[in-house]
Enzyme design. Structure first.
Site, PDB file in Angstrom:
ATOM      1  N   GLN A   1     -22.641  29.099 -28.162  1.00 18.38           N
ATOM      2  CA  GLN A   1     -22.816  27.925 -29.267  1.00 18.38           C
ATOM      3  C   GLN A   1     -21.486  27.833 -29.698  1.00 18.38           C
ATOM      4  O   GLN A   1     -20.632  28.787 -30.205  1.00 18.38           O
ATOM      5  CB  GLN A   1     -23.889  28.466 -30.195  1.00 18.38           C
ATOM      6  CG  GLN A   1     -24.039  27.540 -31.027  1.00 18.38           C
ATOM      7  CD  GLN A   1     -24.632  26.112 -30.689  1.00 18.38           C
ATOM      8  OE1 GLN A   1     -25.566  26.529 -29.764  1.00 18.38           O
ATOM      9  NE2 GLN A   1     -24.566  24.918 -31.047  1.00 18.38           N
TER      10      GLN A   1
ATOM     11  N   LYS B   1     -33.096  25.906 -29.493  1.00 18.49           N
ATOM     12  CA  LYS B   1     -32.956  26.259 -27.997  1.00 18.49           C
ATOM     13  C   LYS B   1     -34.066  27.401 -27.532  1.00 18.49           C
ATOM     14  O   LYS B   1     -34.749  27.245 -26.564  1.00 18.49           O
ATOM     15  CB  LYS B   1     -31.617  26.333 -27.670  1.00 18.49           C
ATOM     16  CG  LYS B   1     -30.868  25.299 -27.698  1.00 18.49           C
ATOM     17  CD  LYS B   1     -29.326  25.714 -27.757  1.00 18.49           C
ATOM     18  CE  LYS B   1     -28.469  24.291 -28.232  1.00 18.49           C
ATOM     19  NZ  LYS B   1     -27.124  24.538 -28.238  1.00 18.49           N
TER      20      LYS B   1
ATOM     21  N   ASP C   1     -23.798  24.537 -20.080  1.00 13.55           N
ATOM     22  CA  ASP C   1     -23.362  23.263 -20.909  1.00 13.55           C
ATOM     23  C   ASP C   1     -22.563  22.474 -20.150  1.00 13.55           C
ATOM     24  O   ASP C   1     -22.066  21.364 -20.549  1.00 13.55           O
ATOM     25  CB  ASP C   1     -22.479  23.857 -21.952  1.00 13.55           C
ATOM     26  CG  ASP C   1     -23.148  24.153 -23.474  1.00 13.55           C
ATOM     27  OD1 ASP C   1     -23.877  23.141 -23.632  1.00 13.55           O
ATOM     28  OD2 ASP C   1     -22.905  25.023 -24.157  1.00 13.55           O
TER      29      ASP C   1
HETATM   30  N1  GUN Z   1     -22.357  22.802 -30.444  1.00 10.18           N
HETATM   31  C1  GUN Z   1     -22.673  21.291 -30.631  1.00 10.18           C
HETATM   32  N2  GUN Z   1     -23.095  21.001 -29.825  1.00 10.18           N
HETATM   33  C2  GUN Z   1     -23.141  21.765 -28.645  1.00 10.18           C
HETATM   34  C3  GUN Z   1     -23.327  21.999 -27.213  1.00 10.18           C
HETATM   35  O1  GUN Z   1     -23.869  20.935 -26.638  1.00 10.18           O
HETATM   36  N3  GUN Z   1     -23.093  23.202 -26.610  1.00 10.18           N
HETATM   37  C4  GUN Z   1     -22.718  24.289 -27.139  1.00 10.18           C
HETATM   38  N4  GUN Z   1     -22.682  25.301 -26.689  1.00 10.18           N
HETATM   39  N5  GUN Z   1     -22.457  24.111 -28.347  1.00 10.18           N
HETATM   40  C5  GUN Z   1     -22.602  22.980 -29.140  1.00 10.18           C
END
Ligand code: GUN
Length: 286
Positions: free
Chosen positions: A97, A53, A120
């Site tokens: 996350q 990211k 998200d």
């Molecule tokens: N862990 C796995 N996929 C995601 C996601 O799309 N967002 C977040 N914040 N954590 C994740």
């Protein structure tokens, strides 16, 4: 034989478009959007995702701010950080996350994020906005799936869409996005009586069930669009989706590979969401 939907190329195009828009944003407002990531503990997979990211942010010109907290972080400390990020004007988006260590209350952390910084799309306000058909931040993987379906050129309106899986992150939101685009929607899950029959009716199939190759190729409707969200590691270390790819490819019109299908789209849409969030905050500030 199906055409392969190249998610890596589609994601690259989305990032390039976001990069141009970030340049325009900077010319107009004198700043760039900012993404804060919060990583708690030392889950190796999560650390890899967060790194990808940050790399994407650097590529498109978004400022990224990484916060790494130890595994023993308390709920209070984590909420304190989220509240602080909510207040900071240079932070447009906040991404905590997941999964969080088990002693932390994930729902309470998501609820604490400013909905207009919730890149998200997991905050209940944003889920409600999607449910109500209102504007809001939407989850990245479903946005990426819709982008790939549109990319095939097929008409969603009136098509029979079948989503297998009902998770908060993928299944439910993508189902509502398909419904919003006037698909005739079926949601299947582990208790669905005859999965093969349901899948066989799908003009558009979104497989997000989380079981390696559970959707057999022979079930796939000839000419359909097959979007495979699954990422499953087999004992022999091969990475496969939720769809039996080779057999499904013989029947489908379009199909996403694993890897290189939906996966790369998620981070690209996170970049787009961060830009959207930055714009929302400017409108709010006026
Ligand atoms: N862990 C796995 N996929 C995601 C996601 O799309 N967002 C977040 N914040 N954590 C994740």
């Amino acid at each position: 034989m199906a055409q392969i939907i190249d998610g890596t190329a589609a994601a690259r195009a989305v990032r390039a478009a976001v990069q141009r828009e970030v340049e325009g944003f900077q010319r107009e407002f004198g700043s760039v959007p900012g993404l804060a990531t919060v990583l708690v503990g030392d889950n190796a997979a999560s650390a890899t995702y967060v790194r990808s990211k940050h790399k994407a942010c650097a590529e498109v010109g978004i400022a990224s701010h990484g916060h790494e907290l130890p595994a023993h972080t308390t709920q209070e400390e984590l909420l304190h950080l989220v509240h602080a990020l909510n207040q900071q004007p240079h932070i447009s988006g906040i991404l905590v996350q997941l999964p969080l260590p088990a002693h932390l209350d994930t729902d309470a952390v998501i609820d604490a994020i400013d909905p207009d910084k919730d890149v998200d799309g997991l905050h209940p306000i944003n889920q409600a906005r999607l449910f109500a058909g209102r504007e809001g931040l939407r989850p990245c993987t479903p946005l990426g799936i819709m982008h790939l379906i549109d990319h095939t050129g097929i008409e969603i309106k009136g098509a029979r869409a079948v989503v297998t899986g009902r998770s908060i992150l993928v299944g439910k939101p993508v189902a509502f996005m398909l419904l919003e685009r006037h698909a005739t929607l079926t949601i299947c899950h582990s208790r669905t009586r005859d999965l093969a029959e349901e899948v066989g009716r799908a003009d558009i199939l979104v497989a997000a069930i989380g079981h390696a190759e559970m959707i057999r190729g022979a079930w796939v409707r000839p000419g359909s669009v097959v979007i495979d969200v699954g990422i499953n590691r087999l004992p022999d270390k091969r990475l496969v989706g939720d769809v039996e790819f080779a057999a499904a490819r013989e029947r489908a019109g379009f199909i996403t590979p694993v890897p290189g299908g939906v996966g790369p789209m998620t981070v690209a849409m996170l970049m787009q969401n961060t830009l959207t969030a930055a714009r929302r905050q400017l409108h709010r500030a006026r």
